[in-house]
Design an enzyme around this catalytic site. Structure first.
Site, PDB file in Angstrom:
ATOM      1  N   CYS A   1       0.836  -1.195   0.000  1.00 40.68           N
ATOM      2  CA  CYS A   1       0.000   0.000   0.000  1.00 40.68           C
ATOM      3  C   CYS A   1       0.877   1.253   0.000  1.00 40.68           C
ATOM      4  O   CYS A   1       1.993   1.246   0.478  1.00 40.68           O
ATOM      5  CB  CYS A   1      -0.928   0.095   1.211  1.00 40.68           C
ATOM      6  SG  CYS A   1      -1.894  -1.374   1.495  1.00 40.68           S
TER       7      CYS A   1
ATOM      8  N   ARG B   1       3.299   0.217  -5.358  1.00 43.35           N
ATOM      9  CA  ARG B   1       3.156  -0.436  -4.057  1.00 43.35           C
ATOM     10  C   ARG B   1       1.843  -1.201  -3.921  1.00 43.35           C
ATOM     11  O   ARG B   1       1.641  -1.930  -2.942  1.00 43.35           O
ATOM     12  CB  ARG B   1       3.213   0.608  -2.940  1.00 43.35           C
ATOM     13  CG  ARG B   1       4.491   1.394  -2.928  1.00 43.35           C
ATOM     14  CD  ARG B   1       4.434   2.444  -1.871  1.00 43.35           C
ATOM     15  NE  ARG B   1       4.729   1.875  -0.567  1.00 43.35           N
ATOM     16  CZ  ARG B   1       5.931   1.828  -0.042  1.00 43.35           C
ATOM     17  NH1 ARG B   1       6.959   2.314  -0.689  1.00 43.35           N
ATOM     18  NH2 ARG B   1       6.132   1.305   1.145  1.00 43.35           N
TER      19      ARG B   1
ATOM     20  N   GLU C   1       5.220 -14.907 -12.755  1.00 47.80           N
ATOM     21  CA  GLU C   1       4.788 -13.577 -12.312  1.00 47.80           C
ATOM     22  C   GLU C   1       3.932 -12.854 -13.350  1.00 47.80           C
ATOM     23  O   GLU C   1       2.914 -12.266 -13.012  1.00 47.80           O
ATOM     24  CB  GLU C   1       6.043 -12.713 -12.087  1.00 47.80           C
ATOM     25  CG  GLU C   1       6.269 -12.261 -10.700  1.00 47.80           C
ATOM     26  CD  GLU C   1       7.499 -11.362 -10.588  1.00 47.80           C
ATOM     27  OE1 GLU C   1       8.472 -11.506 -11.344  1.00 47.80           O
ATOM     28  OE2 GLU C   1       7.450 -10.495  -9.711  1.00 47.80           O
TER      29      GLU C   1
ATOM     30  N   ASN D   1      -0.781   1.727   6.085  1.00 52.16           N
ATOM     31  CA  ASN D   1       0.027   0.733   5.381  1.00 52.16           C
ATOM     32  C   ASN D   1       0.629  -0.176   6.437  1.00 52.16           C
ATOM     33  O   ASN D   1       1.354   0.292   7.309  1.00 52.16           O
ATOM     34  CB  ASN D   1       1.139   1.441   4.585  1.00 52.16           C
ATOM     35  CG  ASN D   1       2.139   0.452   4.010  1.00 52.16           C
ATOM     36  OD1 ASN D   1       1.809  -0.707   3.780  1.00 52.16           O
ATOM     37  ND2 ASN D   1       3.363   0.914   3.783  1.00 52.16           N
ATOM     38  N   GLY D   2       0.319  -1.462   6.383  1.00 48.34           N
ATOM     39  CA  GLY D   2       0.862  -2.393   7.365  1.00 48.34           C
ATOM     40  C   GLY D   2      -0.201  -3.403   7.772  1.00 48.34           C
ATOM     41  O   GLY D   2      -1.195  -3.580   7.069  1.00 48.34           O
TER      42      GLY D   2
ATOM     43  N   LYS E   1       5.045  -3.980  -6.329  1.00 45.79           N
ATOM     44  CA  LYS E   1       6.490  -3.829  -6.572  1.00 45.79           C
ATOM     45  C   LYS E   1       7.290  -3.955  -5.291  1.00 45.79           C
ATOM     46  O   LYS E   1       8.346  -4.567  -5.263  1.00 45.79           O
ATOM     47  CB  LYS E   1       6.728  -2.461  -7.218  1.00 45.79           C
ATOM     48  CG  LYS E   1       8.162  -2.168  -7.551  1.00 45.79           C
ATOM     49  CD  LYS E   1       8.599  -2.958  -8.754  1.00 45.79           C
ATOM     50  CE  LYS E   1      10.077  -2.809  -9.027  1.00 45.79           C
ATOM     51  NZ  LYS E   1      10.583  -3.961  -9.795  1.00 45.79           N
TER      52      LYS E   1
ATOM     53  N   LYS F   1      10.015 -15.197 -13.373  1.00 43.75           N
ATOM     54  CA  LYS F   1       9.541 -14.178 -14.316  1.00 43.75           C
ATOM     55  C   LYS F   1       8.319 -14.692 -15.068  1.00 43.75           C
ATOM     56  O   LYS F   1       7.327 -13.992 -15.234  1.00 43.75           O
ATOM     57  CB  LYS F   1      10.630 -13.800 -15.349  1.00 43.75           C
ATOM     58  CG  LYS F   1      11.771 -12.984 -14.853  1.00 43.75           C
ATOM     59  CD  LYS F   1      11.460 -11.538 -14.573  1.00 43.75           C
ATOM     60  CE  LYS F   1      11.038 -11.321 -13.143  1.00 43.75           C
ATOM     61  NZ  LYS F   1      12.073 -11.128 -12.148  1.00 43.75           N
TER      62      LYS F   1
ATOM     63  N   GLU G   1      15.203 -17.821 -11.621  1.00 44.23           N
ATOM     64  CA  GLU G   1      14.742 -16.466 -11.953  1.00 44.23           C
ATOM     65  C   GLU G   1      13.864 -16.487 -13.213  1.00 44.23           C
ATOM     66  O   GLU G   1      12.845 -15.793 -13.289  1.00 44.23           O
ATOM     67  CB  GLU G   1      15.969 -15.551 -12.125  1.00 44.23           C
ATOM     68  CG  GLU G   1      15.689 -14.136 -12.569  1.00 44.23           C
ATOM     69  CD  GLU G   1      14.793 -13.332 -11.634  1.00 44.23           C
ATOM     70  OE1 GLU G   1      14.494 -13.790 -10.533  1.00 44.23           O
ATOM     71  OE2 GLU G   1      14.357 -12.240 -12.046  1.00 44.23           O
TER      72      GLU G   1
ATOM     73  N   TRP H   1      -2.890  -2.610  -1.576  1.00 44.30           N
ATOM     74  CA  TRP H   1      -2.573  -3.993  -1.925  1.00 44.30           C
ATOM     75  C   TRP H   1      -3.168  -4.819  -0.792  1.00 44.30           C
ATOM     76  O   TRP H   1      -2.715  -4.769   0.343  1.00 44.30           O
ATOM     77  CB  TRP H   1      -1.059  -4.182  -2.017  1.00 44.30           C
ATOM     78  CG  TRP H   1      -0.664  -5.548  -2.469  1.00 44.30           C
ATOM     79  CD1 TRP H   1      -0.549  -5.992  -3.743  1.00 44.30           C
ATOM     80  CD2 TRP H   1      -0.320  -6.655  -1.621  1.00 44.30           C
ATOM     81  NE1 TRP H   1      -0.158  -7.307  -3.756  1.00 44.30           N
ATOM     82  CE2 TRP H   1      -0.011  -7.748  -2.477  1.00 44.30           C
ATOM     83  CE3 TRP H   1      -0.238  -6.839  -0.247  1.00 44.30           C
ATOM     84  CZ2 TRP H   1       0.373  -8.990  -1.999  1.00 44.30           C
ATOM     85  CZ3 TRP H   1       0.142  -8.089   0.235  1.00 44.30           C
ATOM     86  CH2 TRP H   1       0.440  -9.154  -0.639  1.00 44.30           C
TER      87      TRP H   1
ATOM     88  N   HIS I   1      15.273 -37.517 -10.102  1.00 44.18           N
ATOM     89  CA  HIS I   1      14.883 -37.808  -8.716  1.00 44.18           C
ATOM     90  C   HIS I   1      13.443 -37.409  -8.435  1.00 44.18           C
ATOM     91  O   HIS I   1      13.049 -37.299  -7.281  1.00 44.18           O
ATOM     92  CB  HIS I   1      15.843 -37.104  -7.752  1.00 44.18           C
ATOM     93  CG  HIS I   1      17.259 -37.555  -7.901  1.00 44.18           C
ATOM     94  ND1 HIS I   1      17.695 -38.806  -7.499  1.00 44.18           N
ATOM     95  CD2 HIS I   1      18.326 -36.956  -8.480  1.00 44.18           C
ATOM     96  CE1 HIS I   1      18.973 -38.947  -7.798  1.00 44.18           C
ATOM     97  NE2 HIS I   1      19.373 -37.831  -8.397  1.00 44.18           N
TER      98      HIS I   1
HETATM   99  C1  AGP Z   1      10.662  -9.830  -8.746  1.00 41.08           C
HETATM  100  O1  AGP Z   1      10.279  -9.883 -10.067  1.00 41.08           O
HETATM  101  C2  AGP Z   1       9.636  -9.673  -7.749  1.00 41.08           C
HETATM  102  N1  AGP Z   1       8.623  -8.790  -8.091  1.00 41.08           N
HETATM  103  C3  AGP Z   1       9.977  -9.874  -6.309  1.00 41.08           C
HETATM  104  O2  AGP Z   1      10.356 -11.207  -6.176  1.00 41.08           O
HETATM  105  C4  AGP Z   1      11.062  -8.974  -5.652  1.00 41.08           C
HETATM  106  O3  AGP Z   1      12.311  -9.274  -6.182  1.00 41.08           O
HETATM  107  C5  AGP Z   1      11.027  -9.192  -4.139  1.00 41.08           C
HETATM  108  O4  AGP Z   1       9.776  -8.800  -3.649  1.00 41.08           O
HETATM  109  C6  AGP Z   1      12.122  -8.459  -3.415  1.00 41.08           C
HETATM  110  O5  AGP Z   1      12.022  -7.082  -3.585  1.00 41.08           O
HETATM  111  P1  AGP Z   1      13.226  -6.131  -3.225  1.00 41.08           P
HETATM  112  O6  AGP Z   1      14.354  -6.472  -4.134  1.00 41.08           O
HETATM  113  O7  AGP Z   1      12.698  -4.741  -3.459  1.00 41.08           O
HETATM  114  O8  AGP Z   1      13.587  -6.364  -1.801  1.00 41.08           O
END
Ligand code: AGP
Length: 610
Positions: free
Chosen positions: A2, A27, A490, A100-101, A605, A487, A483, A75, A506
């Site tokens: 948020c 956010r 996500e 926020n929290g 983000k 991606k 990674e 969020w 395995h």
């Molecule tokens: C990556 O594509 C993500 N959106 C997510 O995993 C991100 O890397 C993670 O939340 C950590 O964020 P930060 O690097 O701002 O700490």
């Protein structure tokens, strides 16, 4: 998560609030709202389910004005994204609040408040705060005193912006466990979850500290610390640029950010190299001296940043001969880990605000590590203020939720770290010079990898109707595969898993059939022949392979195997190069699927809640 914005000014603040929300939308973007106290001293509010633009559209149909206001982009944590759960929350038209929290004791508080006759209209945890402030006001008759009282009752993490019609020129801001800054204007003050939100109106900021409460009027700001003593907090001048990032002609921020990696990498290297060697103390004052004492390194991070840490561990043990453990921040913070002598703690974060990583850093500071280092992309973030040593990646503002340029610049930072540590532990000048040369040629080589976009786009079409995908790698290519899988899931919502290729037999081999595309990264290194055997295991079971290979890997297109043969000679920086095609693959699959690439569903983000 948020985002919060607030303002106390002589002028109408609604457009400032809306612009602030636009800049905070990374956010959270499942609902948004704003409220002001208008000229009749009535609280006016507008809320929508959806993005800030929808709020701006709704607001322009029924506008209002006010000189004190608060706003929020959400969020969801408690309660689904809808209008009734959107902030600001209001109690009996007297108090309005944004949060926020997470409030951890909300269930108990809610029961108490209901028993005292207070009403609840949402499913959020936030409503207990606004109702509690209202109740405290009945007793205290002063907004600040009421907030002091409520902060003793609630537990959890909270950044708050609070206003009340009983004191219509006042805004109270609270920071505990969630970030909040105060922007200082001329005869006006602002609050926000980060500096970026307020750059159009000020360059001067006060970073509230943990537990601080700010009492804000147009012409006066008083800050109280966690013990409720009046304190002075210094004003910092931000050097960040107010320009809202634009897409520069790209269809999505993510694509722009993928293509800006050569520049982001060379910016990150700037001033860090000296005469073909690593410059001294690039990780902070006396960092080289600290590195002489290192016996092991502990890396803690989340998500993509965690993956960069995993790659660094391969480098550190191989190049510097220093033991390295990498851990997910949300795990590290809740277990009793054994810390051996002279261990350097490294946290990695694009935003510098990720709640779990931040909590891990605070814990590390109490735990007897040799020193703490933050590798971060945001200069004025909580992490850079808290760590002993800081290294800023220079990726520039990353807008797309899916991290791309932040990841590759983290890897550059980590490679510099490994060389800097190795230097203090016997690395020869010749080896250092060779590694620096590899780094210097990196922007050009990354640029070359971007040229495979059309070929990758063609492959992406095969994935659009798939529901699952398997990513394989070996050695330092395993985190690259992890990674790549992250991606893809996500932004395209395809279920993707990653495995060390040697682990296939395995268990995961049972999943392989013609509907499960298998993606492998195959540089021409000492593990290539082993990887090829693993790929044979897939083909023998009818699995379809997509391999990103070095042109010398001798992996050619054939039945059931699509190979993108790339000019990517192997050295330690290969994980950076091989990340590029996987980013492009995920992006183009998501484009074909018509997904919301820059703001994928359910994500934000910056994850500033646990
Ligand atoms: C990556 O594509 C993500 N959106 C997510 O995993 C991100 O890397 C993670 O939340 C950590 O964020 P930060 O690097 O701002 O700490």
């Amino acid at each position: 998560m948020c985002g919060i914005v607030g303002a106390v000014a002589e002028r109408d603040v609604t457009q400032i609030l809306l612009e602030g929300l636009r800049r905070l939308e990374y956010r959270g973007y499942d609902s948004a709202g704003l409220a002001v106290i208008d000229e009749h001293q009535t609280i006016q509010r507008s809320r929508v389910k959806g993005k800030v633009q929808e709020l701006a559209d709704t607001f322009s149909e029924n506008p209002f004005r006010g000189r004190v206001g608060i706003a929020h982009t959400r969020w969801a944590t408690h309660g689904e994204p809808n209008v009734k759960n959107a902030h600001p929350h209001i109690c009996r038209d007297i108090v309005a609040l944004v949060h926020n929290g997470i409030i951890e004791n909300q269930e108990t508080l809610k029961k108490e408040l209901i028993s005292k006759g207070l009403e609840f209209y949402s499913d959020t945890d936030t409503e207990v705060i606004v109702n509690s402030v209202y109740l405290a006001l009945q007793e205290k008759d002063d907004l600040l005193d009421a907030v002091f009282k409520v902060c003793e009752q609630i537990s959890g993490s909270y950044a708050l912006g609070i206003m009340s019609k009983i004191d219509p020129d006042r805004l109270i801001a609270v920071r505990k466990g969630s970030p909040l800054v105060i922007g200082v204007g001329v005869g006006e003050y602002f609050i926000a979850s980060d500096v970026f939100a307020l750059l159009p109106v000020t360059q001067q900021f006060i970073f509230l500290e943990e537990g601080d409460i700010a009492d804000i009027n147009r012409d006066q700001l008083i800050i109280y610390d966690a013990k409720r003593n009046k304190v002075e907090r210094s004003i910092n001048i931000s050097r960040l640029n107010a320009d809202v990032a634009d897409k520069s002609g790209y269809r999505h921020y993510m694509l722009k950010e993928i293509f800006s990696q050569p520049v982001a990498i060379s910016d990150t290297l700037e001033k860090r190299l000296n005469n073909k060697l690593i410059a001294n103390n690039i990780f902070g004052e006396q960092s080289d001296e600290i590195f002489t004492k290192i016996k092991s390194v502990k890396i803690v991070a989340c998500g993509t940043s965690y993956h960069s840490g995993l790659i660094a561990a391969y480098w550190l043990e191989e190049i510097a001969g220093i033991q390295c453990h990498v851990e997910i921040a949300s795990e590290f913070r809740y277990r009793n880990s054994v810390i051996s002598d002279n261990t350097l703690f490294v946290c990695i974060s694009q935003s510098g605000e990720t709640a779990d990583t931040l909590a891990a850093l605070s814990l590390a500071k109490q735990e007897g590590f040799l020193s703490t280092l933050a590798i971060c992309n945001v200069a004025e973030s909580s992490m850079t203020r808290e760590a002993d040593l800081v290294f800023l990646t220079k990726a520039g503002h990353e807008v797309g939720v899916a991290s791309t340029k932040a990841f590759t610049t983290q890897l550059v930072a980590l490679y510099l770290l490994v060389i800097s540590i190795a230097k203090q532990h016997g690395l020869s000048k010749a080896d250092e010079a060779k590694m620096v040369e590899d780094l210097q040629s990196l922007p050009g080589r990354v640029n070359h990898m971007l040229q495979y976009e059309d070929e990758i786009k063609t492959l992406a079409a095969d994935f659009a109707d798939k529901h699952h995908a398997l990513f394989l790698g070996r050695g330092s290519m395993l985190p690259v595969a992890m990674e790549g899988a992250l991606k893809l899931k996500e932004i395209s919502y395809i279920h993707a898993e990653s495995y060390a290729a040697g682990e296939l037999k395995h268990g995961p081999l049972a999943l392989v059939d013609k509907d499960m595309p298998v993606i492998a990264v195959a540089p021409n290194n000492h593990l290539l022949e082993k990887l090829k055997s693993n790929l044979q295991e897939v083909r023998a079971r009818g699995g379809r392979l997509y391999v990103f290979a070095d042109r010398h890997s001798n992996l050619n297109n054939s039945d059931g195997l699509e190979a993108v043969q790339m000019e990517a000679d192997y050295d330690h920086t290969a994980p950076i190069l091989y990340t590029i095609p996987l980013q492009l693959l995920a992006y183009h699959v998501a484009v074909i699927k018509g997904a919301d690439i820059d703001q994928p569903r359910n994500l934000a983000k910056s994850v500033t809640v646990e």
